[in-house]
Design a protein around this motif. Structure first.
Motif, PDB file in Angstrom:
ATOM      1  N   SER A  13      -9.700   7.067 -14.260  1.00  0.00           N
ATOM      2  CA  SER A  13     -10.416   6.223 -13.297  1.00  0.00           C
ATOM      3  C   SER A  13     -10.345   4.772 -13.731  1.00  0.00           C
ATOM      4  CB  SER A  13     -11.881   6.659 -13.211  1.00  0.00           C
ATOM      5  OG  SER A  13     -11.970   7.935 -12.634  1.00  0.00           O
ATOM      6  N   VAL A  14      -9.928   3.914 -12.829  1.00  0.00           N
ATOM      7  CA  VAL A  14      -9.856   2.480 -13.104  1.00  0.00           C
ATOM      8  C   VAL A  14     -10.875   1.784 -12.212  1.00  0.00           C
ATOM      9  CG1 VAL A  14      -8.398   0.423 -12.931  1.00  0.00           C
ATOM     10  CG2 VAL A  14      -7.449   2.561 -13.836  1.00  0.00           C
ATOM     11  N   ARG A  15     -11.703   0.958 -12.828  1.00  0.00           N
ATOM     12  CA  ARG A  15     -12.770   0.279 -12.078  1.00  0.00           C
ATOM     13  C   ARG A  15     -12.705  -1.236 -12.215  1.00  0.00           C
ATOM     14  NH1 ARG A  15     -14.947   4.851 -14.498  1.00  0.00           N
ATOM     15  NH2 ARG A  15     -15.698   6.437 -13.019  1.00  0.00           N
ATOM     16  N   ASP A  16     -11.691  -1.731 -12.936  1.00  0.00           N
ATOM     17  CA  ASP A  16     -11.516  -3.193 -13.084  1.00  0.00           C
ATOM     18  C   ASP A  16     -10.176  -3.592 -12.501  1.00  0.00           C
ATOM     19  OD1 ASP A  16     -13.932  -3.803 -14.546  1.00  0.00           O
ATOM     20  OD2 ASP A  16     -13.019  -2.658 -16.186  1.00  0.00           O
ATOM     21  N   PHE A  17     -10.243  -4.329 -11.404  1.00  0.00           N
ATOM     22  CA  PHE A  17      -9.015  -4.731 -10.708  1.00  0.00           C
ATOM     23  C   PHE A  17      -8.862  -6.246 -10.755  1.00  0.00           C
ATOM     24  CE2 PHE A  17     -10.612  -0.899  -8.367  1.00  0.00           C
ATOM     25  CZ  PHE A  17      -9.629  -0.017  -8.779  1.00  0.00           C
ATOM     26  N   THR A  18      -7.609  -6.686 -10.536  1.00  0.00           N
ATOM     27  CA  THR A  18      -7.332  -8.130 -10.588  1.00  0.00           C
ATOM     28  C   THR A  18      -7.732  -8.846  -9.309  1.00  0.00           C
ATOM     29  OG1 THR A  18      -5.130  -7.761  -9.699  1.00  0.00           O
ATOM     30  CG2 THR A  18      -5.333  -7.747 -12.117  1.00  0.00           C
ATOM     31  N   GLY A  19      -7.895  -8.102  -8.226  1.00  0.00           N
ATOM     32  CA  GLY A  19      -8.175  -8.730  -6.926  1.00  0.00           C
ATOM     33  C   GLY A  19      -6.920  -8.951  -6.107  1.00  0.00           C
ATOM     34  N   ASP A  20      -5.740  -8.656  -6.691  1.00  0.00           N
ATOM     35  CA  ASP A  20      -4.471  -8.827  -5.963  1.00  0.00           C
ATOM     36  C   ASP A  20      -4.341  -7.794  -4.847  1.00  0.00           C
ATOM     37  OD1 ASP A  20      -3.733 -10.864  -7.632  1.00  0.00           O
ATOM     38  OD2 ASP A  20      -2.601  -9.558  -8.995  1.00  0.00           O
ATOM     39  N   ASP A  21      -3.511  -8.161  -3.864  1.00  0.00           N
ATOM     40  CA  ASP A  21      -3.191  -7.216  -2.789  1.00  0.00           C
ATOM     41  C   ASP A  21      -2.368  -6.054  -3.337  1.00  0.00           C
ATOM     42  OD1 ASP A  21      -4.427  -8.913  -1.057  1.00  0.00           O
ATOM     43  OD2 ASP A  21      -2.569  -9.770  -0.254  1.00  0.00           O
ATOM     44  N   VAL A  22      -2.396  -4.946  -2.615  1.00  0.00           N
ATOM     45  CA  VAL A  22      -1.533  -3.804  -2.936  1.00  0.00           C
ATOM     46  C   VAL A  22      -0.395  -3.795  -1.913  1.00  0.00           C
ATOM     47  CG1 VAL A  22      -1.407  -1.286  -3.150  1.00  0.00           C
ATOM     48  CG2 VAL A  22      -3.493  -2.495  -3.849  1.00  0.00           C
ATOM     49  N   ASP A  23       0.843  -3.660  -2.403  1.00  0.00           N
ATOM     50  CA  ASP A  23       2.007  -3.673  -1.505  1.00  0.00           C
ATOM     51  C   ASP A  23       1.905  -2.567  -0.463  1.00  0.00           C
ATOM     52  OD1 ASP A  23       3.033  -5.690  -2.965  1.00  0.00           O
ATOM     53  OD2 ASP A  23       4.549  -4.465  -3.997  1.00  0.00           O
ATOM     54  N   ILE A  24       2.347  -2.888   0.747  1.00  0.00           N
ATOM     55  CA  ILE A  24       2.306  -1.913   1.832  1.00  0.00           C
ATOM     56  C   ILE A  24       3.178  -0.700   1.498  1.00  0.00           C
ATOM     57  CG2 ILE A  24       4.149  -3.019   3.184  1.00  0.00           C
ATOM     58  CD1 ILE A  24       0.980  -1.547   4.692  1.00  0.00           C
ATOM     59  N   ALA A  25       4.290  -0.939   0.771  1.00  0.00           N
ATOM     60  CA  ALA A  25       5.166   0.181   0.389  1.00  0.00           C
ATOM     61  C   ALA A  25       4.440   1.117  -0.589  1.00  0.00           C
ATOM     62  CB  ALA A  25       6.452  -0.341  -0.238  1.00  0.00           C
ATOM     63  N   ASP A  26       3.590   0.539  -1.430  1.00  0.00           N
ATOM     64  CA  ASP A  26       2.819   1.369  -2.364  1.00  0.00           C
ATOM     65  C   ASP A  26       1.769   2.191  -1.611  1.00  0.00           C
ATOM     66  OD1 ASP A  26       4.319   0.358  -4.396  1.00  0.00           O
ATOM     67  OD2 ASP A  26       2.733  -0.870  -5.279  1.00  0.00           O
ATOM     68  N   ILE A  27       1.134   1.576  -0.630  1.00  0.00           N
ATOM     69  CA  ILE A  27       0.154   2.320   0.186  1.00  0.00           C
ATOM     70  C   ILE A  27       0.853   3.491   0.864  1.00  0.00           C
ATOM     71  CG2 ILE A  27      -1.320   2.214   2.234  1.00  0.00           C
ATOM     72  CD1 ILE A  27      -2.594   0.620   0.081  1.00  0.00           C
ATOM     73  N   ARG A  28       2.011   3.226   1.405  1.00  0.00           N
ATOM     74  CA  ARG A  28       2.774   4.278   2.078  1.00  0.00           C
ATOM     75  C   ARG A  28       3.095   5.420   1.096  1.00  0.00           C
ATOM     76  NH1 ARG A  28       6.569   6.160   6.283  1.00  0.00           N
ATOM     77  NH2 ARG A  28       7.356   7.920   5.118  1.00  0.00           N
ATOM     78  N   ALA A  29       3.484   5.058  -0.137  1.00  0.00           N
ATOM     79  CA  ALA A  29       3.808   6.074  -1.148  1.00  0.00           C
ATOM     80  C   ALA A  29       2.560   6.891  -1.508  1.00  0.00           C
ATOM     81  CB  ALA A  29       4.397   5.407  -2.396  1.00  0.00           C
ATOM     82  N   LEU A  30       1.413   6.233  -1.562  1.00  0.00           N
ATOM     83  CA  LEU A  30       0.163   6.953  -1.869  1.00  0.00           C
ATOM     84  C   LEU A  30      -0.166   7.955  -0.756  1.00  0.00           C
ATOM     85  CD1 LEU A  30      -2.142   4.110  -3.261  1.00  0.00           C
ATOM     86  CD2 LEU A  30      -0.736   5.732  -4.543  1.00  0.00           C
ATOM     87  N   LEU A  31       0.018   7.516   0.487  1.00  0.00           N
ATOM     88  CA  LEU A  31      -0.275   8.419   1.607  1.00  0.00           C
ATOM     89  C   LEU A  31       0.701   9.591   1.627  1.00  0.00           C
ATOM     90  CD1 LEU A  31      -1.035   5.800   4.417  1.00  0.00           C
ATOM     91  CD2 LEU A  31      -2.684   7.178   3.133  1.00  0.00           C
ATOM     92  N   GLU A  32       1.950   9.297   1.313  1.00  0.00           N
ATOM     93  CA  GLU A  32       2.943  10.369   1.267  1.00  0.00           C
ATOM     94  C   GLU A  32       2.578  11.397   0.194  1.00  0.00           C
ATOM     95  OE1 GLU A  32       7.691  10.483   1.729  1.00  0.00           O
ATOM     96  OE2 GLU A  32       6.992   9.333   0.013  1.00  0.00           O
ATOM     97  N   ALA A  33       2.115  10.900  -0.961  1.00  0.00           N
ATOM     98  CA  ALA A  33       1.679  11.802  -2.030  1.00  0.00           C
ATOM     99  C   ALA A  33       0.476  12.625  -1.576  1.00  0.00           C
ATOM    100  CB  ALA A  33       1.343  10.994  -3.283  1.00  0.00           C
ATOM    101  N   GLY A  34      -0.472  11.971  -0.931  1.00  0.00           N
ATOM    102  CA  GLY A  34      -1.654  12.686  -0.445  1.00  0.00           C
ATOM    103  C   GLY A  34      -1.276  13.798   0.514  1.00  0.00           C
ATOM    104  N   MET A  35      -0.352  13.495   1.399  1.00  0.00           N
ATOM    105  CA  MET A  35       0.047  14.475   2.416  1.00  0.00           C
ATOM    106  C   MET A  35       0.983  15.541   1.861  1.00  0.00           C
ATOM    107  SD  MET A  35       0.485  12.126   5.827  1.00  0.00           S
ATOM    108  CE  MET A  35      -0.457  10.609   5.986  1.00  0.00           C
TER     109      MET A  35
END
Ligand code: FMN
Length: 169
Positions: A13-35
């Motif tokens: 679990s990570v609870r300290d983030f830099t505040g940077d955006d997350v790449d849309i391609a990474d979001i897509r990869a996360l959703l693909e993994a979830g599905m």
């Protein structure tokens, strides 16, 4: 620690983030993994709401009592399930999808944290209203996602006393 399962043991679990955006391609990869998660009878009841809007991330942090890290997260994925599609197993299926997302985030060098929602009824209702999630859809959890300030070391929680061999006693 077994090196062969290191990618799994690296999920923390990570609870300290830099505040940077997350790449849309990474979001897509996360959703693909979830599905890609196992799903009872292959019904895939999971549904996802991806939030990247800064104001909405802050509002989610206001409503969820243990989610202050969303103020620095780049994204939040609300993991939801269609209760009509899988009334018996939507929670299990969505839990499997969530774990896949968390492991995938770690593999992509992102930080992530599971933020429990269901079965806390009041929390679930408030968050569903905020994200305009319709009746009949359950919200299992939020997943905070972001660039980690520090990448935690893989760790094992292996405990021999929690595993029985052949019979319990
Ligand atoms: C059902 C569930 C609900 C959780 N809810 C929260 C939460 O609301 N806020 C939070 O910071 N962490 C939450 N966590 C993360 C746990 O605190 C974390 O997984 C646990 O301490 C083990 O640490 P690790 O994930 O680094 O292995 C939740 C985890 C699960 C499985």
């Amino acid at each position: 620690m077994d090196r062969r399962t290191r990618p799994l043991l690296a999920r923390r679990s990570v609870r300290d983030f830099t505040g940077d955006d997350v790449d849309i391609a990474d979001i897509r990869a996360l959703l693909e993994a979830g599905m890609a998660a196992p799903s009872a009878r292959g019904l895939d009841p999971w549904r996802f709401v991806v939030v990247t809007d800064r104001k909405m991330l802050d509002r989610l942090a206001d409503v969820h009592p243990y989610a202050k890290m969303l103020r620095q997260a780049g994204a939040c994925i609300a993991v939801c399930g269609d209760r009509a599609v899988a009334p018996d197993f939507w929670v299990q299926d969505c839990s499997a999808a969530t774990e896949n997302i968390l492991v995938a985030a770690s593999m992509l060098g992102l930080g992530a944290c599971w933020l429990g929602v269901h079965p806390r009824a009041e929390r679930e209702q408030s968050l569903k209203e905020l994200l305009r999630v319709p009746d009949g859809i359950g919200m299992l959890c939020l997943v905070a996602v972001g660039k980690p300030q520090h990448v935690p070391e893989p760790r094992t929680r292996y405990d021999q006393t929690k595993a029985h061999s052949e019979l319990w006693t």
